[in-house]
Write a protein that holds these residues in place. Structure first.
Motif, PDB file in Angstrom:
ATOM      1  N   ILE A   1       0.834  -1.207   0.000  1.00 43.96           N
ATOM      2  CA  ILE A   1       0.000   0.000   0.000  1.00 43.96           C
ATOM      3  C   ILE A   1       0.867   1.255   0.000  1.00 43.96           C
ATOM      4  CG2 ILE A   1      -1.734   1.300   1.314  1.00 43.96           C
ATOM      5  CD1 ILE A   1      -2.713  -1.485   2.330  1.00 43.96           C
ATOM      6  N   ALA A   2       1.896   1.269   0.837  1.00 46.93           N
ATOM      7  CA  ALA A   2       2.780   2.439   0.912  1.00 46.93           C
ATOM      8  C   ALA A   2       3.477   2.681  -0.419  1.00 46.93           C
ATOM      9  CB  ALA A   2       3.805   2.251   2.027  1.00 46.93           C
ATOM     10  N   GLY A   3       3.899   1.611  -1.080  1.00 54.05           N
ATOM     11  CA  GLY A   3       4.552   1.761  -2.380  1.00 54.05           C
ATOM     12  C   GLY A   3       3.624   2.339  -3.426  1.00 54.05           C
ATOM     13  N   GLU A   4       2.377   1.878  -3.433  1.00 51.56           N
ATOM     14  CA  GLU A   4       1.401   2.405  -4.392  1.00 51.56           C
ATOM     15  C   GLU A   4       1.097   3.879  -4.108  1.00 51.56           C
ATOM     16  OE1 GLU A   4      -3.000   1.439  -6.289  1.00 51.56           O
ATOM     17  OE2 GLU A   4      -2.376   0.374  -4.484  1.00 51.56           O
ATOM     18  N   MET A   5       1.004   4.219  -2.831  1.00 53.14           N
ATOM     19  CA  MET A   5       0.756   5.629  -2.480  1.00 53.14           C
ATOM     20  C   MET A   5       1.934   6.512  -2.882  1.00 53.14           C
ATOM     21  SD  MET A   5      -1.266   5.324   1.130  1.00 53.14           S
ATOM     22  CE  MET A   5      -1.495   7.087   1.272  1.00 53.14           C
ATOM     23  N   LYS A   6       3.154   6.018  -2.737  1.00 51.00           N
ATOM     24  CA  LYS A   6       4.338   6.782  -3.138  1.00 51.00           C
ATOM     25  C   LYS A   6       4.327   7.030  -4.645  1.00 51.00           C
ATOM     26  CE  LYS A   6       9.348   6.836  -2.854  1.00 51.00           C
ATOM     27  NZ  LYS A   6      10.558   6.168  -2.402  1.00 51.00           N
ATOM     28  N   ILE A   7       3.903   6.021  -5.410  1.00 49.18           N
ATOM     29  CA  ILE A   7       3.792   6.188  -6.865  1.00 49.18           C
ATOM     30  C   ILE A   7       2.772   7.277  -7.188  1.00 49.18           C
ATOM     31  CG2 ILE A   7       3.017   5.053  -8.991  1.00 49.18           C
ATOM     32  CD1 ILE A   7       4.237   2.435  -7.730  1.00 49.18           C
ATOM     33  N   MET A   8       1.635   7.277  -6.478  1.00 46.83           N
ATOM     34  CA  MET A   8       0.626   8.333  -6.671  1.00 46.83           C
ATOM     35  C   MET A   8       1.226   9.713  -6.392  1.00 46.83           C
ATOM     36  SD  MET A   8      -2.603   7.757  -7.585  1.00 46.83           S
ATOM     37  CE  MET A   8      -3.519   9.051  -6.766  1.00 46.83           C
ATOM     38  N   GLU A   9       1.945   9.826  -5.288  1.00 50.25           N
ATOM     39  CA  GLU A   9       2.581  11.105  -4.933  1.00 50.25           C
ATOM     40  C   GLU A   9       3.539  11.558  -6.043  1.00 50.25           C
ATOM     41  OE1 GLU A   9       2.000  13.118  -2.452  1.00 50.25           O
ATOM     42  OE2 GLU A   9       0.925  11.879  -1.008  1.00 50.25           O
ATOM     43  N   THR A  10       4.294  10.618  -6.591  1.00 50.34           N
ATOM     44  CA  THR A  10       5.226  10.937  -7.668  1.00 50.34           C
ATOM     45  C   THR A  10       4.485  11.456  -8.893  1.00 50.34           C
ATOM     46  OG1 THR A  10       6.810   9.288  -6.887  1.00 50.34           O
ATOM     47  CG2 THR A  10       7.006   9.971  -9.186  1.00 50.34           C
ATOM     48  N   MET A  11       3.366  10.844  -9.235  1.00 47.57           N
ATOM     49  CA  MET A  11       2.587  11.276 -10.404  1.00 47.57           C
ATOM     50  C   MET A  11       1.976  12.665 -10.179  1.00 47.57           C
ATOM     51  SD  MET A  11       3.217   9.011 -12.506  1.00 47.57           S
ATOM     52  CE  MET A  11       3.891   7.355 -12.468  1.00 47.57           C
ATOM     53  N   ILE A  12       1.551  12.927  -8.965  1.00 44.70           N
ATOM     54  CA  ILE A  12       1.023  14.261  -8.655  1.00 44.70           C
ATOM     55  C   ILE A  12       2.133  15.296  -8.773  1.00 44.70           C
ATOM     56  CG2 ILE A  12       0.023  15.715  -6.836  1.00 44.70           C
ATOM     57  CD1 ILE A  12      -1.331  13.052  -5.791  1.00 44.70           C
ATOM     58  N   ASP A  13       3.300  15.003  -8.188  1.00 43.02           N
ATOM     59  CA  ASP A  13       4.442  15.922  -8.268  1.00 43.02           C
ATOM     60  C   ASP A  13       4.901  16.128  -9.705  1.00 43.02           C
ATOM     61  OD1 ASP A  13       4.348  16.120  -5.511  1.00 43.02           O
ATOM     62  OD2 ASP A  13       6.023  14.729  -5.172  1.00 43.02           O
ATOM     63  N   ARG A  14       4.738  15.119 -10.515  1.00 40.06           N
ATOM     64  CA  ARG A  14       5.118  15.181 -11.926  1.00 40.06           C
ATOM     65  C   ARG A  14       4.128  16.011 -12.748  1.00 40.06           C
ATOM     66  NH1 ARG A  14       6.479   9.739 -15.394  1.00 40.06           N
ATOM     67  NH2 ARG A  14       6.579  10.766 -17.397  1.00 40.06           N
ATOM     68  N   ARG A  15       2.965  16.272 -12.173  1.00 41.09           N
ATOM     69  CA  ARG A  15       1.901  17.066 -12.810  1.00 41.09           C
ATOM     70  C   ARG A  15       1.388  16.409 -14.088  1.00 41.09           C
ATOM     71  NH1 ARG A  15      -0.893  20.035 -10.270  1.00 41.09           N
ATOM     72  NH2 ARG A  15      -1.383  21.317 -12.038  1.00 41.09           N
ATOM     73  N   VAL A  16       1.122  15.097 -14.016  1.00 38.78           N
ATOM     74  CA  VAL A  16       0.495  14.431 -15.161  1.00 38.78           C
ATOM     75  C   VAL A  16      -0.877  15.058 -15.384  1.00 38.78           C
ATOM     76  CG1 VAL A  16       1.754  12.265 -14.843  1.00 38.78           C
ATOM     77  CG2 VAL A  16      -0.455  12.585 -13.700  1.00 38.78           C
ATOM     78  N   ASP A  17      -1.439  14.850 -16.559  1.00 41.28           N
ATOM     79  CA  ASP A  17      -2.731  15.459 -16.884  1.00 41.28           C
ATOM     80  C   ASP A  17      -3.903  14.775 -16.208  1.00 41.28           C
ATOM     81  OD1 ASP A  17      -1.943  17.558 -18.865  1.00 41.28           O
ATOM     82  OD2 ASP A  17      -1.062  15.799 -19.819  1.00 41.28           O
ATOM     83  N   ALA A  18      -3.766  13.479 -15.930  1.00 37.25           N
ATOM     84  CA  ALA A  18      -4.826  12.718 -15.267  1.00 37.25           C
ATOM     85  C   ALA A  18      -4.208  11.463 -14.660  1.00 37.25           C
ATOM     86  CB  ALA A  18      -5.923  12.343 -16.260  1.00 37.25           C
ATOM     87  N   ILE A  19      -4.924  10.894 -13.683  1.00 36.01           N
ATOM     88  CA  ILE A  19      -4.466   9.664 -13.034  1.00 36.01           C
ATOM     89  C   ILE A  19      -5.633   8.685 -12.983  1.00 36.01           C
ATOM     90  CG2 ILE A  19      -3.592   8.617 -10.903  1.00 36.01           C
ATOM     91  CD1 ILE A  19      -2.367  11.364 -10.196  1.00 36.01           C
ATOM     92  N   ALA A  20      -5.352   7.431 -13.350  1.00 34.54           N
ATOM     93  CA  ALA A  20      -6.295   6.333 -13.150  1.00 34.54           C
ATOM     94  C   ALA A  20      -5.658   5.433 -12.098  1.00 34.54           C
ATOM     95  CB  ALA A  20      -6.535   5.578 -14.448  1.00 34.54           C
ATOM     96  N   VAL A  21      -6.359   5.204 -10.994  1.00 30.88           N
ATOM     97  CA  VAL A  21      -5.774   4.418  -9.900  1.00 30.88           C
ATOM     98  C   VAL A  21      -6.760   3.378  -9.388  1.00 30.88           C
ATOM     99  CG1 VAL A  21      -6.443   6.101  -8.124  1.00 30.88           C
ATOM    100  CG2 VAL A  21      -4.546   4.536  -7.682  1.00 30.88           C
ATOM    101  N   ALA A  22      -6.220   2.199  -9.073  1.00 33.33           N
ATOM    102  CA  ALA A  22      -6.979   1.142  -8.407  1.00 33.33           C
ATOM    103  C   ALA A  22      -6.482   1.134  -6.960  1.00 33.33           C
ATOM    104  CB  ALA A  22      -6.734  -0.207  -9.072  1.00 33.33           C
ATOM    105  N   PRO A  23      -7.157   1.841  -6.072  1.00 31.88           N
ATOM    106  CA  PRO A  23      -6.643   1.971  -4.704  1.00 31.88           C
ATOM    107  C   PRO A  23      -6.671   0.643  -3.942  1.00 31.88           C
ATOM    108  CG  PRO A  23      -8.826   2.956  -4.891  1.00 31.88           C
ATOM    109  CD  PRO A  23      -8.427   2.532  -6.263  1.00 31.88           C
ATOM    110  N   SER A  24      -5.541   0.296  -3.344  1.00 32.14           N
ATOM    111  CA  SER A  24      -5.463  -0.953  -2.597  1.00 32.14           C
ATOM    112  C   SER A  24      -6.000  -0.804  -1.173  1.00 32.14           C
ATOM    113  CB  SER A  24      -4.027  -1.477  -2.572  1.00 32.14           C
ATOM    114  OG  SER A  24      -3.153  -0.489  -2.107  1.00 32.14           O
ATOM    115  N   ASP A  25      -6.261   0.422  -0.748  1.00 35.42           N
ATOM    116  CA  ASP A  25      -6.857   0.663   0.568  1.00 35.42           C
ATOM    117  C   ASP A  25      -7.774   1.878   0.453  1.00 35.42           C
ATOM    118  OD1 ASP A  25      -7.026   2.077   3.262  1.00 35.42           O
ATOM    119  OD2 ASP A  25      -6.053   0.194   3.854  1.00 35.42           O
ATOM    120  N   ARG A  26      -9.061   1.676   0.648  1.00 35.21           N
ATOM    121  CA  ARG A  26     -10.051   2.734   0.402  1.00 35.21           C
ATOM    122  C   ARG A  26      -9.887   3.946   1.313  1.00 35.21           C
ATOM    123  NH1 ARG A  26     -15.030   0.798  -0.559  1.00 35.21           N
ATOM    124  NH2 ARG A  26     -15.843   2.895  -0.447  1.00 35.21           N
ATOM    125  N   SER A  27      -9.418   3.776   2.531  1.00 31.47           N
ATOM    126  CA  SER A  27      -9.269   4.929   3.422  1.00 31.47           C
ATOM    127  C   SER A  27      -7.902   5.589   3.270  1.00 31.47           C
ATOM    128  CB  SER A  27      -9.538   4.541   4.878  1.00 31.47           C
ATOM    129  OG  SER A  27      -8.629   3.551   5.307  1.00 31.47           O
TER     130      SER A  27
END
Length: 166
Positions: A76-102
């Motif tokens: 879960i932590a690794g997937e969240m870190k990847i999300m943070e990286t994509m946000i910092d990278r300022r991609v135009d959109a993100i599609a994510v399958a969250p492994s933990d809903r909260s």
């Protein structure tokens, strides 16, 4: 990793492409749009088929796809870190399958605050700060499977259900 070459893949995950198409209209059109696709895991055959669909959708819609996910669904932590990286990278959109809903509420809310539309797929999340949600109805799928097994077995016999661990 970005994909700019044509690949022949199945249309098995075309529902995800719908989300990309919806997001593409919201992106700045002065450059080629980049959509990050973050699966729960990258090693499983299911997620590899999602990857193939994302690549095909990117090619068909002239969108660059950045695919990155942890090796397994328990990271879960690794997937969240990847999300943070994509946000910092300022991609135009993100599609994510969250492994933990909260846990993912934090990063999805952060993406929304940064103006990055998010498509949630496969699993729900405890926020409403996303553009759309796409998933199968597992309960209905279970009912359909049980009905079919009942037909095949003519209403007699034993059935075993085996649950796999991610």
């Amino acid at each position: 990793m970005r994909f700019r070459c044509g690949l022949h893949v199945s249309d098995g995950r075309s529902w995800l492409l719908l989300g990309f198409c919806l997001l593409a209209g919201a992106c700045n059109r002065s450059h080629r749009a980049t959509v990050a696709v973050v699966p729960k895991a990258s090693a499983d055959i299911f997620w590899q088929s999602v990857h193939a669909g994302a690549v095909k959708g990117g090619w068909d819609n002239r969108v660059d796809i950045v695919w990155d996910g942890p090796p397994n669904e328990t990271d879960i932590a690794g997937e969240m870190k990847i999300m943070e990286t994509m946000i910092d990278r300022r991609v135009d959109a993100i599609a994510v399958a969250p492994s933990d809903r909260s846990a993912f509420k934090i990063v999805v809310d952060r993406a929304a605050a940064a103006g990055i539309p998010v498509v949630i797929y496969d699993s729900g999340i405890d926020t409403d700060k996303y553009a759309t949600f796409v998933a199968t109805d597992n309960y209905l799928g279970g009912e359909m499977g049980a009905d079919r097994l009942g037909q095949v077995l003519n209403g007699k016999g034993k059935i075993v259900m085996v649950k796999t661990v991610p």
